[in-house]
Design a protein around this motif. Structure first.
Motif, PDB file in Angstrom:
ATOM      1  N   ALA A  88     -15.499  31.130 -18.589  1.00  0.00           N
ATOM      2  CA  ALA A  88     -14.883  29.857 -18.207  1.00  0.00           C
ATOM      3  C   ALA A  88     -14.929  28.852 -19.356  1.00  0.00           C
ATOM      4  CB  ALA A  88     -15.595  29.289 -16.975  1.00  0.00           C
ATOM      5  N   PHE A  89     -16.021  28.821 -20.093  1.00  0.00           N
ATOM      6  CA  PHE A  89     -16.151  27.851 -21.177  1.00  0.00           C
ATOM      7  C   PHE A  89     -15.335  28.247 -22.419  1.00  0.00           C
ATOM      8  CE2 PHE A  89     -19.732  26.141 -18.825  1.00  0.00           C
ATOM      9  CZ  PHE A  89     -19.598  24.785 -19.080  1.00  0.00           C
ATOM     10  N   THR A  90     -14.792  29.439 -22.445  1.00  0.00           N
ATOM     11  CA  THR A  90     -13.927  29.833 -23.562  1.00  0.00           C
ATOM     12  C   THR A  90     -12.697  28.936 -23.644  1.00  0.00           C
ATOM     13  OG1 THR A  90     -14.620  32.145 -23.272  1.00  0.00           O
ATOM     14  CG2 THR A  90     -12.675  31.756 -24.609  1.00  0.00           C
ATOM     15  N   ALA A  91     -12.206  28.456 -22.512  1.00  0.00           N
ATOM     16  CA  ALA A  91     -11.045  27.573 -22.514  1.00  0.00           C
ATOM     17  C   ALA A  91     -11.355  26.273 -23.255  1.00  0.00           C
ATOM     18  CB  ALA A  91     -10.608  27.281 -21.081  1.00  0.00           C
ATOM     19  N   THR A  92     -12.533  25.719 -23.033  1.00  0.00           N
ATOM     20  CA  THR A  92     -12.923  24.502 -23.760  1.00  0.00           C
ATOM     21  C   THR A  92     -12.981  24.767 -25.255  1.00  0.00           C
ATOM     22  OG1 THR A  92     -14.195  23.683 -21.868  1.00  0.00           O
ATOM     23  CG2 THR A  92     -14.716  22.760 -24.015  1.00  0.00           C
ATOM     24  N   LEU A  93     -13.519  25.928 -25.623  1.00  0.00           N
ATOM     25  CA  LEU A  93     -13.573  26.299 -27.034  1.00  0.00           C
ATOM     26  C   LEU A  93     -12.176  26.365 -27.634  1.00  0.00           C
ATOM     27  CD1 LEU A  93     -15.028  27.349 -29.560  1.00  0.00           C
ATOM     28  CD2 LEU A  93     -14.854  29.648 -28.589  1.00  0.00           C
ATOM     29  N   TYR A  94     -11.261  27.007 -26.943  1.00  0.00           N
ATOM     30  CA  TYR A  94      -9.894  27.108 -27.441  1.00  0.00           C
ATOM     31  C   TYR A  94      -9.278  25.723 -27.638  1.00  0.00           C
ATOM     32  CZ  TYR A  94      -9.519  32.177 -26.555  1.00  0.00           C
ATOM     33  OH  TYR A  94      -9.672  33.533 -26.583  1.00  0.00           O
ATOM     34  N   GLY A  95      -9.471  24.854 -26.658  1.00  0.00           N
ATOM     35  CA  GLY A  95      -8.859  23.535 -26.735  1.00  0.00           C
ATOM     36  C   GLY A  95      -9.409  22.696 -27.871  1.00  0.00           C
ATOM     37  N   VAL A  96     -10.725  22.616 -27.974  1.00  0.00           N
ATOM     38  CA  VAL A  96     -11.343  21.787 -29.020  1.00  0.00           C
ATOM     39  C   VAL A  96     -11.093  22.370 -30.403  1.00  0.00           C
ATOM     40  CG1 VAL A  96     -13.533  20.898 -29.883  1.00  0.00           C
ATOM     41  CG2 VAL A  96     -13.097  20.935 -27.427  1.00  0.00           C
ATOM     42  N   ALA A  97     -11.212  23.693 -30.528  1.00  0.00           N
ATOM     43  CA  ALA A  97     -11.019  24.339 -31.828  1.00  0.00           C
ATOM     44  C   ALA A  97      -9.582  24.190 -32.315  1.00  0.00           C
ATOM     45  CB  ALA A  97     -11.400  25.815 -31.748  1.00  0.00           C
ATOM     46  N   SER A  98      -8.605  24.430 -31.446  1.00  0.00           N
ATOM     47  CA  SER A  98      -7.204  24.326 -31.871  1.00  0.00           C
ATOM     48  C   SER A  98      -6.855  22.900 -32.245  1.00  0.00           C
ATOM     49  CB  SER A  98      -6.279  24.826 -30.766  1.00  0.00           C
ATOM     50  OG  SER A  98      -6.397  24.032 -29.595  1.00  0.00           O
ATOM     51  N   ALA A  99      -7.416  21.915 -31.540  1.00  0.00           N
ATOM     52  CA  ALA A  99      -7.126  20.517 -31.853  1.00  0.00           C
ATOM     53  C   ALA A  99      -7.669  20.128 -33.223  1.00  0.00           C
ATOM     54  CB  ALA A  99      -7.702  19.603 -30.773  1.00  0.00           C
ATOM     55  N   ASN A 100      -8.897  20.555 -33.515  1.00  0.00           N
ATOM     56  CA  ASN A 100      -9.574  20.089 -34.726  1.00  0.00           C
ATOM     57  C   ASN A 100      -9.380  20.982 -35.945  1.00  0.00           C
ATOM     58  OD1 ASN A 100     -11.411  17.642 -33.926  1.00  0.00           O
ATOM     59  ND2 ASN A 100     -11.541  19.081 -32.232  1.00  0.00           N
ATOM     60  N   ILE A 101      -8.813  22.168 -35.746  1.00  0.00           N
ATOM     61  CA  ILE A 101      -8.562  23.055 -36.885  1.00  0.00           C
ATOM     62  C   ILE A 101      -7.071  23.204 -37.162  1.00  0.00           C
ATOM     63  CG2 ILE A 101      -8.824  25.424 -37.750  1.00  0.00           C
ATOM     64  CD1 ILE A 101     -11.454  25.606 -36.397  1.00  0.00           C
ATOM     65  N   ILE A 102      -6.244  23.022 -36.149  1.00  0.00           N
ATOM     66  CA  ILE A 102      -4.809  23.255 -36.331  1.00  0.00           C
ATOM     67  C   ILE A 102      -3.999  21.973 -36.135  1.00  0.00           C
ATOM     68  CG2 ILE A 102      -2.806  24.560 -35.545  1.00  0.00           C
ATOM     69  CD1 ILE A 102      -4.717  26.788 -34.670  1.00  0.00           C
ATOM     70  N   PHE A 103      -3.983  21.435 -34.926  1.00  0.00           N
ATOM     71  CA  PHE A 103      -3.042  20.359 -34.605  1.00  0.00           C
ATOM     72  C   PHE A 103      -3.313  19.062 -35.367  1.00  0.00           C
ATOM     73  CE2 PHE A 103      -3.025  22.816 -30.448  1.00  0.00           C
ATOM     74  CZ  PHE A 103      -1.869  23.505 -30.758  1.00  0.00           C
ATOM     75  N   LEU A 104      -4.524  18.530 -35.258  1.00  0.00           N
ATOM     76  CA  LEU A 104      -4.828  17.260 -35.917  1.00  0.00           C
ATOM     77  C   LEU A 104      -4.814  17.363 -37.446  1.00  0.00           C
ATOM     78  CD1 LEU A 104      -7.587  15.824 -33.542  1.00  0.00           C
ATOM     79  CD2 LEU A 104      -5.146  15.289 -33.618  1.00  0.00           C
ATOM     80  N   PRO A 105      -5.364  18.424 -38.045  1.00  0.00           N
ATOM     81  CA  PRO A 105      -5.240  18.546 -39.506  1.00  0.00           C
ATOM     82  C   PRO A 105      -3.796  18.638 -39.990  1.00  0.00           C
ATOM     83  CG  PRO A 105      -7.015  19.943 -38.731  1.00  0.00           C
ATOM     84  CD  PRO A 105      -6.300  19.441 -37.506  1.00  0.00           C
ATOM     85  N   ILE A 106      -2.928  19.321 -39.239  1.00  0.00           N
ATOM     86  CA  ILE A 106      -1.518  19.391 -39.637  1.00  0.00           C
ATOM     87  C   ILE A 106      -0.900  18.002 -39.581  1.00  0.00           C
ATOM     88  CG2 ILE A 106       0.757  20.198 -38.888  1.00  0.00           C
ATOM     89  CD1 ILE A 106      -0.471  22.874 -38.251  1.00  0.00           C
ATOM     90  N   ALA A 107      -1.229  17.217 -38.554  1.00  0.00           N
ATOM     91  CA  ALA A 107      -0.722  15.849 -38.463  1.00  0.00           C
ATOM     92  C   ALA A 107      -1.189  15.016 -39.652  1.00  0.00           C
ATOM     93  CB  ALA A 107      -1.174  15.199 -37.158  1.00  0.00           C
ATOM     94  N   THR A 108      -2.450  15.181 -40.032  1.00  0.00           N
ATOM     95  CA  THR A 108      -2.973  14.446 -41.183  1.00  0.00           C
ATOM     96  C   THR A 108      -2.292  14.886 -42.477  1.00  0.00           C
ATOM     97  OG1 THR A 108      -5.130  14.238 -40.084  1.00  0.00           O
ATOM     98  CG2 THR A 108      -5.069  13.861 -42.450  1.00  0.00           C
ATOM     99  N   LYS A 109      -2.016  16.179 -42.601  1.00  0.00           N
ATOM    100  CA  LYS A 109      -1.347  16.684 -43.804  1.00  0.00           C
ATOM    101  C   LYS A 109       0.071  16.119 -43.897  1.00  0.00           C
ATOM    102  CE  LYS A 109      -1.406  19.340 -47.451  1.00  0.00           C
ATOM    103  NZ  LYS A 109      -1.895  20.730 -47.361  1.00  0.00           N
ATOM    104  N   ILE A 110       0.758  16.021 -42.757  1.00  0.00           N
ATOM    105  CA  ILE A 110       2.107  15.458 -42.754  1.00  0.00           C
ATOM    106  C   ILE A 110       2.061  14.002 -43.206  1.00  0.00           C
ATOM    107  CG2 ILE A 110       4.020  14.765 -41.261  1.00  0.00           C
ATOM    108  CD1 ILE A 110       3.512  17.312 -39.636  1.00  0.00           C
ATOM    109  N   LYS A 111       1.054  13.253 -42.762  1.00  0.00           N
ATOM    110  CA  LYS A 111       0.927  11.857 -43.182  1.00  0.00           C
ATOM    111  C   LYS A 111       0.661  11.760 -44.683  1.00  0.00           C
ATOM    112  CE  LYS A 111      -0.648   9.947 -38.778  1.00  0.00           C
ATOM    113  NZ  LYS A 111      -1.749   9.229 -38.074  1.00  0.00           N
ATOM    114  N   ALA A 112      -0.144  12.681 -45.202  1.00  0.00           N
ATOM    115  CA  ALA A 112      -0.403  12.692 -46.644  1.00  0.00           C
ATOM    116  C   ALA A 112       0.870  12.989 -47.415  1.00  0.00           C
ATOM    117  CB  ALA A 112      -1.483  13.723 -46.976  1.00  0.00           C
ATOM    118  N   ARG A 113       1.668  13.929 -46.915  1.00  0.00           N
ATOM    119  CA  ARG A 113       2.950  14.236 -47.542  1.00  0.00           C
ATOM    120  C   ARG A 113       3.877  13.022 -47.492  1.00  0.00           C
ATOM    121  NH1 ARG A 113       2.257  18.486 -50.788  1.00  0.00           N
ATOM    122  NH2 ARG A 113       1.836  20.444 -49.693  1.00  0.00           N
ATOM    123  N   ARG A 114       3.811  12.296 -46.362  1.00  0.00           N
ATOM    124  CA  ARG A 114       4.643  11.107 -46.227  1.00  0.00           C
ATOM    125  C   ARG A 114       4.286  10.089 -47.309  1.00  0.00           C
ATOM    126  NH1 ARG A 114       3.157   7.363 -41.355  1.00  0.00           N
ATOM    127  NH2 ARG A 114       1.388   7.167 -42.752  1.00  0.00           N
TER     128      ARG A 114
END
Length: 265
Positions: free
Chosen positions: A185-211
């Motif tokens: 059951a707690f694997t879902a929390t891991l997926y959510g937090v990990a994907s946010a902090n390793i994939i989604f938010l870093p990509i958003a920050t990289k786009i801002k840096a490119r901007r």
């Protein structure tokens, strides 16, 4: 392709999985299809609801911005502008039509074409400044999509965990299965937090840096285009643009430090 983005994502995933295995875990314990469906399916659905189709169609462009390589460095653009200023002083601005039309930077091509066409300098500046604003808003829109995904993913992970716990607590006939079921059951929390902090938010920050990089280049080109139109000497053009690039870089560093200081306070 900018390998730092890919290397960063792979390194983050490797660190998480490696730490889990180091503690005696098994990779199979991290592979939960239902958790992945809830987290990533729910995140995708939330993003689809949040943005109109016209914005969502920009996702491929956003990914190219995040994973693509920076095309032109400031010193390269300065040399291009200086070369054009030499041509303009020697043969007139009309001689720039061929060299500017072959330049890979669209912003520079459009600006120089207006100069060749005899457009008033004030109007050239107004049009190019509007293009800079449009580019800034475009990249901001790119980043917001991934920032939203980074906000939704952990919440979807919590929802998946709660759903898993509901299932576990609803079937307590076999107490020996309680521990493994809770872990799943707690694997879902891991997926959510990990994907946010390793994939989604870093990509958003990289786009801002490119901007920031692109806007800085466009502002540099704007100064250079106006300098060429005014017929300034190539040596003065080089010195002005080099000083401008150095000042812009220092200013952005100071802004970043100020923002970091405010966050810390």
């Amino acid at each position: 392709m900018d390998m730092t983005t890919i290397i960063g994502i792979l390194a983050g995933l490797a660190a998480l999985v490696g730490g889990f295995l180091w503690e005696g875990g098994h990779v199979s314990g991290l592979m939960q299809g239902t958790a992945a469906l809830i987290v990533f399916g729910g995140t995708l659905a939330a993003v689809l609801i949040s943005f109109p189709a016209s914005r969502l169609r920009t996702v491929p462009d956003a990914l190219r911005t995040a994973f693509g390589r920076r095309t032109r460095l400031p010193h390269e653009l300065i040399e291009d502008i200086v070369d054009m200023s030499v041509i303009a002083r020697k043969d007139g601005v009309l001689a720039l039509e061929r060299s500017s039309s072959e330049h890979p930077d669209l912003f520079l091509r459009e600006g120089m074409q207006m100069v060749v066409d005899g457009t008033d300098a004030e109007l050239v500046q107004q049009i190019l400044e509007l293009e800079i604003q449009a580019a800034e808003q475009k990249h901001e829109g790119y980043a917001k999509i991934f920032e939203s995904a980074g906000g939704y993913a952990p919440t979807m992970g919590i929802i998946g965990t709660v759903m898993g716990l509901i299932h576990v607590l609803g079937s307590l006939q076999d107490p020996t299965q309680l521990g493994p079921s809770i872990a799943v059951a707690f694997t879902a929390t891991l997926y959510g937090v990990a994907s946010a902090n390793i994939i989604f938010l870093p990509i958003a920050t990289k786009i801002k840096a490119r901007r920031e990089e692109e806007i800085q280049n466009m502002e540099l080109l704007l100064e250079g285009i106006l300098a060429v139109q005014n017929g300034e000497h190539p040596l003065l053009v080089r010195k002005k643009l080099a000083s401008y690039a150095s000042f812009a870089h220092s200013s952005r560093n100071l802004e970043a430090r100020g923002a970091a200081r405010e966050t810390a306070d």
